[in-house]
Design an enzyme around this catalytic site. Structure first.
Site: not given
Length: 415
Positions: A64, A88, A100, A184, A214, A344
């Site tokens: 992910k 994470k 990524k 986030t 953001n 997510s």
């Protein structure tokens, strides 16, 4: 860059009794794919762009991680970011490994039509790598829900059926989750509220935010709603400072019109260089831009007593040592900005169930998970007398090691 990240792994390993196979597996990415994307430009010419996708480790589940569009992206950067994502996801106990992706491009130089062609070309190139049970992309730097929607649509065209769980961070109309837009920042906000008393923070504490994308915009809004005073912010064009506190509505309006620097010179607001923001007198510093923004050359100037890492890897290992010596508490990225990947995950779950949650449920679940893992990492740091970053990596590594050992090493190594 990856070598620096691996120092965190080595430090965490010192506090655990691990089989050597575990470290050997986690020191290298499982697979990195590099392609050159060729698209038709609006003027009829063709132009190519380098692109990558890394699946760092899939021991705990499908990989992910976001896809960024940035002119300075490199393969090493992508692999480093995928390494951080691995840890994470383990920190938050999500059933994922780390991945990524990136395209080496300045998206600001592309028209909307060119941006869509590039987004669809990325999925065409990596359609055999991504998948709802293999590798699940999401937005990152200079990508957004619109781009994720194009990518999800392209994947559906390739496989011949709607597959919303292949990508998260999509528009709500295409299966996105409520609460993903500020996830986030909201995760970091819940962490601050949970640990505020321990950190010596309270309503009225002063905050400086580096980067007003953001995450930066949302953390400014959320902390201000709790009475925190935002005294300095920066974006790509500069920084502003007002020790009496910035008006959030005016700040966000100025950012929407181009840059926060448009407020400089009015109502007691002074201009700063982006570098000077690091050393602003404040209680909480929030790096929310790119990697390595706090380094050996400027870390000594940090006056904040707490740093909340909303960006990935904003503090170099050398700077970490300086901040530790100054008794600055760093809430590390693999915990502090994990709200994005957590929501997510919620989106992926909702896509697979075909049942969508109200935003209040999303917020409540995120809050509970951030508090649970924040408490565990704080307790671990106190028990072992180590920094919170080390505690977060120990926390994650223990989960990764357990999964690797449960699988058995023959899955990963040949004798």
């Amino acid at each position: 860059m990856l070598d620096q990240a691996l120092t965190r792994l080595d430090e965490a390993a010192r506090h655990l009794d691990l089989d050597a196979d575990v470290l050997e597996k986690l020191k290298y990415p499982r697979e990195t794919t590099k392609v050159r994307l060729m698209i038709r430009m609006d003027d009829g010419s063709r132009k190519s762009f380098m692109a990558w996708r890394c699946r760092y480790d899939d021991t705990r589940g499908p990989t992910k991680g976001g896809i960024r569009f940035h002119p300075a992206s490199t393969m090493e950067e992508v692999e480093t970011l995928a390494f951080w994502m691995t840890f994470k996801c383990a920190v938050m106990n999500l059933p994922y490994g780390g991945g990524k992706g990136a395209v080496q491009v300045d998206p600001h130089t592309l028209s909307k039509a060119e941006l869509e062609r590039l987004s669809r070309a990325y999925v065409q190139a990596f359609s055999k790598i991504i998948g709802p049970d293999r590798d699940i992309p999401a937005p990152d730097v200079y990508t957004n829900s619109m781009i994720m929607g194009w990518m999800a649509d392209e994947y559906a065209s390739i496989v011949g059926e709607a597959t919303p769980a292949v990508i998260t961070g999509k528009p709500i109309a295409l299966g996105g989750s409520l609460g993903r837009d500020d996830a986030t920042a909201r995760g970091g906000y819940y962490l601050i509220l949970r640990l505020a008393e321990k950190l010596g923070l309270k309503s009225g504490s002063t905050v400086a935010i580096q980067g007003l994308g953001n995450a930066g915009q949302h953390i400014a809004r959320l902390l201000a709603s709790e009475g925190y005073k935002i005294v300095a912010v920066s974006d790509s064009k500069g920084a502003i400072h007002d020790p009496s506190g910035l008006d959030i509505a005016k700040l966000l309006k100025a950012k929407g019109q181009g840059s926060v620097t448009g407020l400089a010179g009015s109502e007691g607001i002074s201009a700063l260089s982006a570098d000077d923001l690091i050393s602003v007198d404040c209680d909480l510093l929030v790096p929310a831009a790119l990697e390595d923004m706090i380094h050996e050359g400027n870390a000594a100037g940090v006056k904040a007593k707490v740093v909340l890492e909303l960006a990935n890897g904003p503090i170099t290992p050398e700077a970490d040592e300086i901040l530790t010596a100054k008794n600055v508490v760093v809430l590390p990225d693999i915990l502090a900005n994990a709200g994005g990947v957590t929501v997510s995950y919620f989106e992926w779950v909702q896509n697979r169930q075909g049942y969508y949650w109200p935003v209040e449920d999303v917020h409540a679940r995120l809050k509970a998970m951030m508090e649970r893992e924040g408490d565990a990492i704080w307790a671990l740091a106190q028990d072992k007398s180590i920094a919170l970053r080390s505690a977060a990596y120990v926390h994650a590594l223990s989960r990764l090691a357990g999964a690797i050992e449960a699988h058995g090493t023959q899955q990963f190594f040949t004798s």
